[in-house]
Design a protein around this motif. Structure first.
Motif, PDB file in Angstrom:
ATOM      1  N   ALA A 150      -0.606  -7.604   1.484  1.00  0.00           N
ATOM      2  CA  ALA A 150       0.694  -8.051   0.973  1.00  0.00           C
ATOM      3  C   ALA A 150       0.434  -9.196   0.015  1.00  0.00           C
ATOM      4  CB  ALA A 150       1.605  -8.505   2.111  1.00  0.00           C
ATOM      5  N   GLY A 151       1.440  -9.495  -0.812  1.00  0.00           N
ATOM      6  CA  GLY A 151       1.337 -10.649  -1.693  1.00  0.00           C
ATOM      7  C   GLY A 151       1.395 -11.936  -0.884  1.00  0.00           C
ATOM      8  N   PRO A 152       1.268 -13.094  -1.531  1.00  0.00           N
ATOM      9  CA  PRO A 152       1.218 -14.366  -0.814  1.00  0.00           C
ATOM     10  C   PRO A 152       2.457 -14.649   0.040  1.00  0.00           C
ATOM     11  CG  PRO A 152       1.030 -14.714  -3.197  1.00  0.00           C
ATOM     12  CD  PRO A 152       1.126 -13.249  -2.963  1.00  0.00           C
ATOM     13  N   ASN A 153       3.592 -14.086  -0.333  1.00  0.00           N
ATOM     14  CA  ASN A 153       4.835 -14.280   0.422  1.00  0.00           C
ATOM     15  C   ASN A 153       5.282 -12.996   1.113  1.00  0.00           C
ATOM     16  OD1 ASN A 153       5.244 -17.072  -0.400  1.00  0.00           O
ATOM     17  ND2 ASN A 153       5.607 -16.208  -2.434  1.00  0.00           N
ATOM     18  N   GLY A 154       4.339 -12.103   1.350  1.00  0.00           N
ATOM     19  CA  GLY A 154       4.649 -10.848   2.031  1.00  0.00           C
ATOM     20  C   GLY A 154       5.121  -9.740   1.112  1.00  0.00           C
ATOM     21  N   GLU A 155       5.035  -9.923  -0.189  1.00  0.00           N
ATOM     22  CA  GLU A 155       5.512  -8.907  -1.133  1.00  0.00           C
ATOM     23  C   GLU A 155       4.711  -7.615  -0.994  1.00  0.00           C
ATOM     24  OE1 GLU A 155       5.532 -12.970  -3.199  1.00  0.00           O
ATOM     25  OE2 GLU A 155       4.085 -11.798  -2.088  1.00  0.00           O
ATOM     26  N   MET A 156       5.440  -6.512  -1.024  1.00  0.00           N
ATOM     27  CA  MET A 156       4.804  -5.198  -0.971  1.00  0.00           C
ATOM     28  C   MET A 156       5.249  -4.331  -2.139  1.00  0.00           C
ATOM     29  SD  MET A 156       4.880  -4.272   3.033  1.00  0.00           S
ATOM     30  CE  MET A 156       4.032  -5.241   4.237  1.00  0.00           C
ATOM     31  N   ASP A 157       5.767  -4.959  -3.185  1.00  0.00           N
ATOM     32  CA  ASP A 157       6.276  -4.223  -4.330  1.00  0.00           C
ATOM     33  C   ASP A 157       5.172  -3.531  -5.130  1.00  0.00           C
ATOM     34  OD1 ASP A 157       5.262  -6.689  -5.117  1.00  0.00           O
ATOM     35  OD2 ASP A 157       6.794  -7.034  -6.641  1.00  0.00           O
ATOM     36  N   TRP A 158       3.932  -3.854  -4.890  1.00  0.00           N
ATOM     37  CA  TRP A 158       2.804  -3.232  -5.571  1.00  0.00           C
ATOM     38  C   TRP A 158       2.421  -1.892  -4.932  1.00  0.00           C
ATOM     39  CZ3 TRP A 158      -1.316  -2.627  -2.267  1.00  0.00           C
ATOM     40  CH2 TRP A 158      -1.296  -3.415  -1.100  1.00  0.00           C
TER      41      TRP A 158
ATOM     42  N   PHE B 172      -6.208   2.447   3.428  1.00  0.00           N
ATOM     43  CA  PHE B 172      -5.670   3.161   2.270  1.00  0.00           C
ATOM     44  C   PHE B 172      -5.771   2.206   1.079  1.00  0.00           C
ATOM     45  CE2 PHE B 172      -4.361   5.738   5.611  1.00  0.00           C
ATOM     46  CZ  PHE B 172      -3.621   6.830   5.211  1.00  0.00           C
ATOM     47  N   ILE B 173      -6.807   2.385   0.273  1.00  0.00           N
ATOM     48  CA  ILE B 173      -7.067   1.472  -0.837  1.00  0.00           C
ATOM     49  C   ILE B 173      -6.284   1.938  -2.057  1.00  0.00           C
ATOM     50  CG2 ILE B 173      -8.838   0.372  -2.258  1.00  0.00           C
ATOM     51  CD1 ILE B 173      -9.081  -0.165   0.819  1.00  0.00           C
ATOM     52  N   LYS B 174      -5.371   1.068  -2.503  1.00  0.00           N
ATOM     53  CA  LYS B 174      -4.531   1.351  -3.671  1.00  0.00           C
ATOM     54  C   LYS B 174      -5.273   0.928  -4.933  1.00  0.00           C
ATOM     55  CE  LYS B 174      -0.616   2.133  -3.286  1.00  0.00           C
ATOM     56  NZ  LYS B 174       0.155   3.348  -3.299  1.00  0.00           N
ATOM     57  N   PRO B 175      -5.123   1.640  -6.034  1.00  0.00           N
ATOM     58  CA  PRO B 175      -5.807   1.279  -7.273  1.00  0.00           C
ATOM     59  C   PRO B 175      -5.091   0.147  -8.011  1.00  0.00           C
ATOM     60  CG  PRO B 175      -4.529   3.258  -7.622  1.00  0.00           C
ATOM     61  CD  PRO B 175      -4.372   2.894  -6.158  1.00  0.00           C
ATOM     62  N   THR B 176      -4.805  -0.924  -7.284  1.00  0.00           N
ATOM     63  CA  THR B 176      -4.077  -2.064  -7.830  1.00  0.00           C
ATOM     64  C   THR B 176      -4.720  -3.346  -7.316  1.00  0.00           C
ATOM     65  OG1 THR B 176      -2.011  -0.796  -7.729  1.00  0.00           O
ATOM     66  CG2 THR B 176      -1.805  -3.175  -7.934  1.00  0.00           C
ATOM     67  N   ALA B 177      -4.940  -4.283  -8.221  1.00  0.00           N
ATOM     68  CA  ALA B 177      -5.384  -5.622  -7.826  1.00  0.00           C
ATOM     69  C   ALA B 177      -4.180  -6.545  -7.950  1.00  0.00           C
ATOM     70  CB  ALA B 177      -6.525  -6.096  -8.721  1.00  0.00           C
ATOM     71  N   ILE B 178      -3.920  -7.357  -6.916  1.00  0.00           N
ATOM     72  CA  ILE B 178      -2.758  -8.247  -6.968  1.00  0.00           C
ATOM     73  C   ILE B 178      -3.154  -9.716  -7.120  1.00  0.00           C
ATOM     74  CG2 ILE B 178      -1.257  -6.631  -5.765  1.00  0.00           C
ATOM     75  CD1 ILE B 178      -1.567  -8.305  -3.221  1.00  0.00           C
ATOM     76  N   GLY B 179      -4.455 -10.011  -7.056  1.00  0.00           N
ATOM     77  CA  GLY B 179      -4.933 -11.348  -7.372  1.00  0.00           C
ATOM     78  C   GLY B 179      -4.880 -12.373  -6.266  1.00  0.00           C
ATOM     79  N   ASN B 180      -3.869 -12.280  -5.422  1.00  0.00           N
ATOM     80  CA  ASN B 180      -3.703 -13.257  -4.347  1.00  0.00           C
ATOM     81  C   ASN B 180      -2.805 -12.619  -3.299  1.00  0.00           C
ATOM     82  OD1 ASN B 180      -3.721 -15.600  -2.850  1.00  0.00           O
ATOM     83  ND2 ASN B 180      -2.264 -16.688  -4.156  1.00  0.00           N
ATOM     84  N   GLY B 181      -3.027 -12.972  -2.030  1.00  0.00           N
ATOM     85  CA  GLY B 181      -2.167 -12.384  -1.018  1.00  0.00           C
ATOM     86  C   GLY B 181      -2.659 -12.617   0.380  1.00  0.00           C
TER      87      GLY B 181
ATOM     88  N   ILE C 238      -5.068   6.728  -4.427  1.00  0.00           N
ATOM     89  CA  ILE C 238      -5.449   6.133  -3.149  1.00  0.00           C
ATOM     90  C   ILE C 238      -6.767   6.743  -2.671  1.00  0.00           C
ATOM     91  CG2 ILE C 238      -4.871   6.034  -0.685  1.00  0.00           C
ATOM     92  CD1 ILE C 238      -1.936   5.822  -1.467  1.00  0.00           C
ATOM     93  N   VAL C 239      -7.627   5.881  -2.150  1.00  0.00           N
ATOM     94  CA  VAL C 239      -8.840   6.338  -1.469  1.00  0.00           C
ATOM     95  C   VAL C 239      -8.723   5.859  -0.024  1.00  0.00           C
ATOM     96  CG1 VAL C 239     -11.355   6.173  -1.318  1.00  0.00           C
ATOM     97  CG2 VAL C 239     -10.227   6.233  -3.566  1.00  0.00           C
ATOM     98  N   VAL C 240      -8.834   6.776   0.926  1.00  0.00           N
ATOM     99  CA  VAL C 240      -8.771   6.402   2.332  1.00  0.00           C
ATOM    100  C   VAL C 240     -10.195   6.297   2.863  1.00  0.00           C
ATOM    101  CG1 VAL C 240      -7.970   7.023   4.634  1.00  0.00           C
ATOM    102  CG2 VAL C 240      -6.540   7.532   2.647  1.00  0.00           C
TER     103      VAL C 240
END
Length: 184
Positions: A17-25, A146-155, A177-179
């Motif tokens: 999740a993002g630093p504040n629990g965000e899951m929008d990614w 479940f690895i998403k092809p997205t880097a969020i930088g912090n979380g 996704i790669v599991v």
């Protein structure tokens, strides 16, 4: 003895999740092959472990999805809605959700007691704090990352310290996704 499985989506830089629990990614454009794969993980379970903060969104979402007769994913929704839930909490005095009990004691004792009970396997979905505690206390028997092809930088990470895992399988899906399936 019952096994405890972890199924979790992670960014490629290992955050759940993002630093504040965000899951929008997180993206839910799963094809039928990925949905079927998830069913193979979840069909042998009858109990879901959750952290307190994850409960309202999780339980309410799956109750609504199971009630929607037009939902194309009803098999999974019925499984999620119908499973027993155990919520790890220090703040709640009572459960307001059906088929849900509260675990207020020591997490190691609570999980080991659940593993000793008769029934199917257990699965944990989150949040980050409970999953991290389960990992730290070596309570997880199978990891499905479940690895998403997205880097969020912090979380919010779930791993801290050293953990040796043995890769069982890696499976790539069209949505990116790669599991990664590991055992300790």
């Amino acid at each position: 003895m019952r096994k405890l499985k972890l199924q979790v989506q992670m960014s490629i830089d290992t955050f759940v999740a993002g630093p504040n629990g965000e899951m929008d990614w997180m993206v839910w454009n799963w094809d039928q092959r990925l949905k079927d794969f998830v069913l193979t993980i979840t069909n042998p379970i009858d109990t879901i472990l959750l952290g307190r903060n994850m409960v309202p969104g999780f339980i309410d979402h799956w109750a609504k999805a199971a009630a929607d007769s037009k939902n194309p994913d009803n098999e999974f929704a019925y499984l999620m809605d119908g499973a027993k839930k155990v919520v790890f909490t220090k703040s709640l005095a009572k459960s307001e959700w059906p088929r849900t009990t509260l675990a207020k004691g020591d997490i190691v004792e609570e999980v080991n007691n659940l593993k000793k009970q008769s029934g199917k396997d257990l699965i944990v979905y989150g949040g980050a704090k409970i999953v991290s505690s389960l990992i730290t206390n070596n309570l997880i028997d199978e990891y499905y990352l479940f690895i998403k092809p997205t880097a969020i930088g912090n979380g919010m990470p779930i791993f801290s310290g050293k953990h040796n895992l043995k890769l069982q399988t890696s499976t790539a899906f069209d949505c990116g996704i790669v599991v990664l399936h590991y055992k300790p």
